[in-house]
Motif scaffolding. Sequence first.
Motif, PDB file in Angstrom:
ATOM      1  N   LEU A  58     -80.146 -39.542  31.352  1.00  0.00           N
ATOM      2  CA  LEU A  58     -80.734 -38.780  30.717  1.00  0.00           C
ATOM      3  C   LEU A  58     -80.880 -38.387  29.320  1.00  0.00           C
ATOM      4  N   ASN A  59     -80.697 -40.493  28.517  1.00  0.00           N
ATOM      5  CA  ASN A  59     -81.460 -39.838  27.906  1.00  0.00           C
ATOM      6  C   ASN A  59     -83.353 -40.694  28.327  1.00  0.00           C
ATOM      7  N   SER A  60     -82.603 -41.245  29.169  1.00  0.00           N
ATOM      8  CA  SER A  60     -84.128 -41.791  29.575  1.00  0.00           C
ATOM      9  C   SER A  60     -85.658 -40.906  29.895  1.00  0.00           C
ATOM     10  N   ARG A  61     -84.971 -39.643  30.479  1.00  0.00           N
ATOM     11  CA  ARG A  61     -85.347 -38.265  30.689  1.00  0.00           C
ATOM     12  C   ARG A  61     -85.473 -37.501  29.507  1.00  0.00           C
ATOM     13  N   ALA A  62     -84.593 -37.738  27.982  1.00  0.00           N
ATOM     14  CA  ALA A  62     -84.992 -36.857  26.891  1.00  0.00           C
ATOM     15  C   ALA A  62     -86.137 -37.554  27.039  1.00  0.00           C
ATOM     16  N   GLU A  63     -85.923 -38.951  25.954  1.00  0.00           N
ATOM     17  CA  GLU A  63     -87.566 -39.837  25.698  1.00  0.00           C
ATOM     18  C   GLU A  63     -88.802 -39.606  26.225  1.00  0.00           C
ATOM     19  N   VAL A  64     -88.977 -39.198  27.377  1.00  0.00           N
ATOM     20  CA  VAL A  64     -90.083 -38.896  28.293  1.00  0.00           C
ATOM     21  C   VAL A  64     -90.178 -37.247  28.144  1.00  0.00           C
ATOM     22  N   LEU A  65     -88.990 -36.151  28.202  1.00  0.00           N
ATOM     23  CA  LEU A  65     -89.272 -35.325  27.584  1.00  0.00           C
ATOM     24  C   LEU A  65     -90.029 -35.078  26.432  1.00  0.00           C
ATOM     25  N   GLY A  66     -89.742 -36.144  25.377  1.00  0.00           N
ATOM     26  CA  GLY A  66     -89.925 -36.009  23.836  1.00  0.00           C
ATOM     27  C   GLY A  66     -91.037 -36.178  24.186  1.00  0.00           C
ATOM     28  N   LYS A  67     -91.664 -37.256  24.650  1.00  0.00           N
ATOM     29  CA  LYS A  67     -92.897 -37.424  24.474  1.00  0.00           C
ATOM     30  C   LYS A  67     -94.168 -36.491  25.093  1.00  0.00           C
ATOM     31  N   GLU A  68     -93.824 -35.845  26.368  1.00  0.00           N
ATOM     32  CA  GLU A  68     -94.098 -35.160  26.396  1.00  0.00           C
ATOM     33  C   GLU A  68     -94.507 -34.010  25.512  1.00  0.00           C
ATOM     34  N   VAL A  69     -93.474 -33.212  24.903  1.00  0.00           N
ATOM     35  CA  VAL A  69     -93.425 -32.133  24.253  1.00  0.00           C
ATOM     36  C   VAL A  69     -94.529 -32.467  22.348  1.00  0.00           C
ATOM     37  N   ALA A  70     -94.770 -33.683  22.566  1.00  0.00           N
ATOM     38  CA  ALA A  70     -96.001 -34.482  20.803  1.00  0.00           C
ATOM     39  C   ALA A  70     -96.923 -34.508  21.505  1.00  0.00           C
ATOM     40  N   VAL A  71     -96.910 -35.065  22.651  1.00  0.00           N
ATOM     41  CA  VAL A  71     -98.332 -34.799  23.813  1.00  0.00           C
ATOM     42  C   VAL A  71     -98.972 -33.181  23.814  1.00  0.00           C
ATOM     43  N   LEU A 106     -76.452 -33.647  27.813  1.00  0.00           N
ATOM     44  CA  LEU A 106     -76.001 -34.735  26.941  1.00  0.00           C
ATOM     45  C   LEU A 106     -74.785 -34.701  26.674  1.00  0.00           C
ATOM     46  N   GLN A 107     -74.800 -33.119  26.207  1.00  0.00           N
ATOM     47  CA  GLN A 107     -73.571 -32.782  25.024  1.00  0.00           C
ATOM     48  C   GLN A 107     -72.417 -32.712  25.898  1.00  0.00           C
ATOM     49  N   ARG A 108     -72.711 -32.860  28.023  1.00  0.00           N
ATOM     50  CA  ARG A 108     -71.998 -32.222  28.020  1.00  0.00           C
ATOM     51  C   ARG A 108     -71.425 -33.233  29.313  1.00  0.00           C
ATOM     52  N   THR A 109     -71.674 -34.541  29.317  1.00  0.00           N
ATOM     53  CA  THR A 109     -71.437 -35.871  29.071  1.00  0.00           C
ATOM     54  C   THR A 109     -70.170 -36.370  29.165  1.00  0.00           C
TER      55      THR A 109
END
Length: 446
Positions: free
Chosen positions: A248-261, A304-307
């Motif tokens: 989930l952390n990896s997925r969140a990091e990738v999505l964060g960069k996709e949001v920035a792009v 991530l908050q539900r883990t």
Amino acid sequence: MTEPLPHPQLLLAIAALRDRALAADSLNALGFSIANDPYPLLQYHQALVFQQQGQSLELLCVSGLARPSEDSPYLVWLQRAVRWIATQLDDDQPRWLGRDALTPPADIAEGWAEWWPKGLWCIPLHDRDGQRLGLVLFLLDAAPAPALQPLFEGLWRTWAHCWASFARQRRLLRWRPGKRQLLLALAVAVALLLVPVRQTALAPAEIVSREAMIISSPIDGVIQSMQVRPNQPVEKDTPLFSLDETTLNSRAEVLGKEVAVADAELMAASQRAFDNPQSKSELTLLHGRVQQRRAELAAVKAQLQRTQVRAPRAGVAVYSDPNDWLGKPVSTGERILLIAEPKQPAMLIQLPVADAIALEPGAEVTLFLTAYPLTPLKGKVLETSYQAQANEEGVVAYRLLASIDGQPEHARLGLHGTARLYGERVVLGYYLLRRPFAALRAWSGL
């Protein structure tokens, strides 16, 4: 011319043998005396004492042996030989059987030549009715002296008298009831079968909680750690277990960069739209893409908050072993543990189909715990399942839930025992023959 009188010592020896026979307190003691005591007078190689058992002769005693081994080759051959010897004795008088004067079967003649001397002095023992009680064989090289044989007549008749008394005692011990006694016993048995009794059944049971909440996995993932031990008391919001957050952390990091792009592309398209009217058509598409990326990122952050799973209420964490869950992949909704209320115990009973009886809610139950067999728990049936299912042991059983009266301290969750369930009253005959009747009807189809 008068016959010479026997020697006084010989008479005293025979009298002593008769006294020993009369002093025997059992058939085995009499057989031992017959086999061993006459040796000073006869000087035999061996003496064999057989007891008549129906149509066969059973070896009772062998001289010089405390207990013969029944599987030895000699005794196996002896059983065949004594049956043939019994056919050579027509009356109750002793008889000398010489090997040279007889024509026994080949297998008996071969064993005779190997194990026995030249002849046998056979003394059959009969009771007053002429029924054979036993047979005594003395293995000798020659027939006894003619003067000795008449003196032995009183001895072997004493043996037969003592033997018959032991046989009479044995028959008295085998009491046979008369017709009237049989009818009386039958009437008593029928009366007992009509006695009303409480129908009961035994079934394995476990103490569970009536107020138990299932804690399942909120998302798909892998168990990273179990933060409570089995049967550990927990309070509300106590951490129970956590899922691995690496994916989930990896997925969140990738999505964060996709949001920035996506934000950068939207900003660039907005600046071009002032000079190029055609770029205005791209703004709607890029704006939708930015919202999509932000929604995906928000969903990952929510996961991530539900883990970290926490206890929704106070109770006791019930599950098997932490090592069974560490590193195990789980899916959404999969049961992990229970949060049980220990102050509301109940009995979970698995009643096998083969032992099932008619039960209604409110039927009495007594639970005998394995850990506390002297302090049973009382209760009543609260609910029953109408469909039987296979339990963990593979036994098809009905699931019953019963209450526990009072607040016994030893009614702890997880304890196992045997529950006795009480049904309606039936006659004793039905109680005893219910399962045989059911099996007979299933087999016969009637």
